[in-house]
Design a protein around this motif. Structure first.
Motif, PDB file in Angstrom:
ATOM      1  N   CYS A  19       0.852  -1.194   0.000  1.00 52.17           N
ATOM      2  CA  CYS A  19       0.000   0.000   0.000  1.00 52.17           C
ATOM      3  C   CYS A  19       0.885   1.240   0.000  1.00 52.17           C
ATOM      4  O   CYS A  19       2.065   1.186   0.369  1.00 52.17           O
ATOM      5  CB  CYS A  19      -0.971   0.014   1.182  1.00 52.17           C
ATOM      6  SG  CYS A  19      -0.198   0.250   2.791  1.00 52.17           S
ATOM      7  N   GLN A 139      -9.149   5.798 -11.844  1.00 56.96           N
ATOM      8  CA  GLN A 139      -9.491   6.183 -10.471  1.00 56.96           C
ATOM      9  C   GLN A 139     -10.830   6.906 -10.438  1.00 56.96           C
ATOM     10  O   GLN A 139     -11.181   7.627 -11.376  1.00 56.96           O
ATOM     11  CB  GLN A 139      -8.389   7.073  -9.893  1.00 56.96           C
ATOM     12  CG  GLN A 139      -7.061   6.342  -9.739  1.00 56.96           C
ATOM     13  CD  GLN A 139      -5.908   7.298  -9.471  1.00 56.96           C
ATOM     14  OE1 GLN A 139      -5.895   8.424  -9.941  1.00 56.96           O
ATOM     15  NE2 GLN A 139      -4.931   6.825  -8.723  1.00 56.96           N
ATOM     16  N   ILE A 141     -12.484   9.277  -7.672  1.00 53.68           N
ATOM     17  CA  ILE A 141     -12.284   9.948  -6.389  1.00 53.68           C
ATOM     18  C   ILE A 141     -13.001  11.299  -6.412  1.00 53.68           C
ATOM     19  O   ILE A 141     -12.968  12.007  -7.415  1.00 53.68           O
ATOM     20  CB  ILE A 141     -10.784  10.170  -6.120  1.00 53.68           C
ATOM     21  CG1 ILE A 141     -10.013   8.832  -6.137  1.00 53.68           C
ATOM     22  CG2 ILE A 141     -10.558  10.879  -4.782  1.00 53.68           C
ATOM     23  CD1 ILE A 141      -8.507   9.006  -6.095  1.00 53.68           C
ATOM     24  N   CYS A 151     -14.210   7.450  -2.419  1.00 52.34           N
ATOM     25  CA  CYS A 151     -13.338   6.669  -3.304  1.00 52.34           C
ATOM     26  C   CYS A 151     -13.902   5.270  -3.430  1.00 52.34           C
ATOM     27  O   CYS A 151     -14.266   4.648  -2.425  1.00 52.34           O
ATOM     28  CB  CYS A 151     -11.918   6.627  -2.737  1.00 52.34           C
ATOM     29  SG  CYS A 151     -10.741   5.701  -3.754  1.00 52.34           S
ATOM     30  N   ILE A 195      -7.375  10.438   6.270  1.00 55.10           N
ATOM     31  CA  ILE A 195      -7.456   9.663   5.033  1.00 55.10           C
ATOM     32  C   ILE A 195      -7.916  10.536   3.862  1.00 55.10           C
ATOM     33  O   ILE A 195      -7.471  10.355   2.720  1.00 55.10           O
ATOM     34  CB  ILE A 195      -8.416   8.454   5.208  1.00 55.10           C
ATOM     35  CG1 ILE A 195      -8.374   7.532   3.986  1.00 55.10           C
ATOM     36  CG2 ILE A 195      -9.829   8.909   5.500  1.00 55.10           C
ATOM     37  CD1 ILE A 195      -7.090   6.774   3.820  1.00 55.10           C
ATOM     38  N   LEU A 199      -6.018  11.117   0.248  1.00 56.64           N
ATOM     39  CA  LEU A 199      -6.648  10.964  -1.064  1.00 56.64           C
ATOM     40  C   LEU A 199      -6.570  12.260  -1.863  1.00 56.64           C
ATOM     41  O   LEU A 199      -6.448  12.236  -3.094  1.00 56.64           O
ATOM     42  CB  LEU A 199      -8.101  10.518  -0.903  1.00 56.64           C
ATOM     43  CG  LEU A 199      -8.284   9.053  -0.508  1.00 56.64           C
ATOM     44  CD1 LEU A 199      -9.717   8.778  -0.076  1.00 56.64           C
ATOM     45  CD2 LEU A 199      -7.895   8.121  -1.650  1.00 56.64           C
ATOM     46  N   ILE A 240      -4.345   2.811   1.509  1.00 52.74           N
ATOM     47  CA  ILE A 240      -4.574   3.177   0.114  1.00 52.74           C
ATOM     48  C   ILE A 240      -3.569   2.406  -0.736  1.00 52.74           C
ATOM     49  O   ILE A 240      -2.361   2.603  -0.616  1.00 52.74           O
ATOM     50  CB  ILE A 240      -4.385   4.684  -0.110  1.00 52.74           C
ATOM     51  CG1 ILE A 240      -5.367   5.485   0.754  1.00 52.74           C
ATOM     52  CG2 ILE A 240      -4.566   5.033  -1.589  1.00 52.74           C
ATOM     53  CD1 ILE A 240      -5.122   6.982   0.705  1.00 52.74           C
ATOM     54  N   ARG A 242      -2.412   1.199  -4.721  1.00 51.33           N
ATOM     55  CA  ARG A 242      -2.497   1.751  -6.080  1.00 51.33           C
ATOM     56  C   ARG A 242      -2.013   0.753  -7.126  1.00 51.33           C
ATOM     57  O   ARG A 242      -1.247  -0.161  -6.810  1.00 51.33           O
ATOM     58  CB  ARG A 242      -1.633   3.009  -6.194  1.00 51.33           C
ATOM     59  CG  ARG A 242      -1.883   4.078  -5.155  1.00 51.33           C
ATOM     60  CD  ARG A 242      -0.747   5.089  -5.146  1.00 51.33           C
ATOM     61  NE  ARG A 242       0.528   4.460  -4.826  1.00 51.33           N
ATOM     62  CZ  ARG A 242       1.729   5.032  -4.978  1.00 51.33           C
ATOM     63  NH1 ARG A 242       1.806   6.269  -5.442  1.00 51.33           N
ATOM     64  NH2 ARG A 242       2.831   4.375  -4.664  1.00 51.33           N
TER      65      ARG A 242
END
Length: 266
Positions: A19, A139, A141, A151, A195, A199, A240, A242
């Motif tokens: 992460c 993505q 978001i 998200c 968080i 983001l 998170i 990716r």
């Protein structure tokens, strides 16, 4: 019979391995299906004070966030134009996958909307093609004032609206042209706290990679959690992860793949 001593459980998520960031969420809600998602996004937009940041794979300005209202005034196109008029300090930054945007220019209403948004100082619309051939920016978001974020798997696109009941003939489940579309199921998460700031950083980095202008710092405010959004978790750490293809100076990232393998191995 003596009880076994408990063995400490090691967390599966590990920053820098599977992460990118682990950050604290004050409140978390899991949003099932786009009927609630669209409704909550409308509420968040109306409460935003400084900056609305949208990162989307698909984005259709013709949709209504409240499909029960079929008037032109209810469409996303006009809604975004009204937001800065009601609050001159409110800015909107949108990043959308470039290849998927080509169909927008074939629809006169969408092309006209993009032109109106481009002429509005408070709205910055940017297309994202910063990826290798055959890849896509995927993505989804939404960040509000860098303090509250959504998200997950749902984007502000046509053919997405539905309820968890997934009724066969829901009269509200329509495309912008009025034709019905098939049921659609997906989830996303709404969260605030540290968080959301993480983001926001991720979203700003994606914009920078796509060539977007730097966004000004956002004044720190108390997040306005919508009253009708149920809180399912409080004060939890969230990770998170990716996936990113190598492109130019951007290095490849395979955190999601690594996380899946680590979960299976555990």
């Amino acid at each position: 019979m003596a009880a076994k001593a408990s063995v400490p459980v090691k967390p599966i998520v590990e920053e820098g391995r599977n992460c990118w960031r682990i950050a604290r969420a004050n409140r978390v809600s899991v949003v099932v299906d786009a009927a609630d998602y669209f409704h909550y996004v409308r509420e968040l937009c109306e409460e935003a004070q400084n900056l609305l940041l949208f990162i989307g794979w698909d984005f259709d300005s013709r949709i209504s966030l409240e499909p029960g209202d079929r008037s032109r005034r209810a469409r996303l196109s006009g809604f975004f134009l009204r937001l800065p008029r009601r609050n001159p300090h409110r800015r909107i930054a949108i990043l959308k996958w470039r290849f998927g945007a080509l169909k927008q220019f074939l629809i006169p209403a969408s092309a006209w909307t993009l032109a109106r948004w481009a002429a509005t100082r408070a709205i910055e619309f940017k297309f994202d093609g910063a990826h290798p051939a055959g890849c896509s920016h995927h993505q989804k978001i939404v960040v509000v004032d860098d303090c509250l974020a959504v998200c997950g798997g749902i984007d502000l696109a046509s053919g997405r609206w539905d309820t968890p009941e997934h009724l066969d003939d829901d009269p509200k489940r329509l495309m912008p042209n009025g034709k019905p579309h098939a049921p659609w199921h997906d989830i996303t998460m709404l969260m605030d706290g540290e968080i959301a700031g993480a983001l926001a950083e991720l979203a700003r980095d994606r914009r920078a990679t796509a060539g977007g202008k730097p966004l000004p710092p956002v004044q720190v405010i108390e997040p306005q959690w919508p009253e009708d959004v149920p809180v399912l978790f409080e004060n939890v750490d969230m990770a998170i992860a990716r996936t990113r293809a190598p492109y130019g100076e951007v290095e490849e990232v395979r955190e999601i793949e690594t996380l899946y393998l680590d979960i299976i191995a555990a």
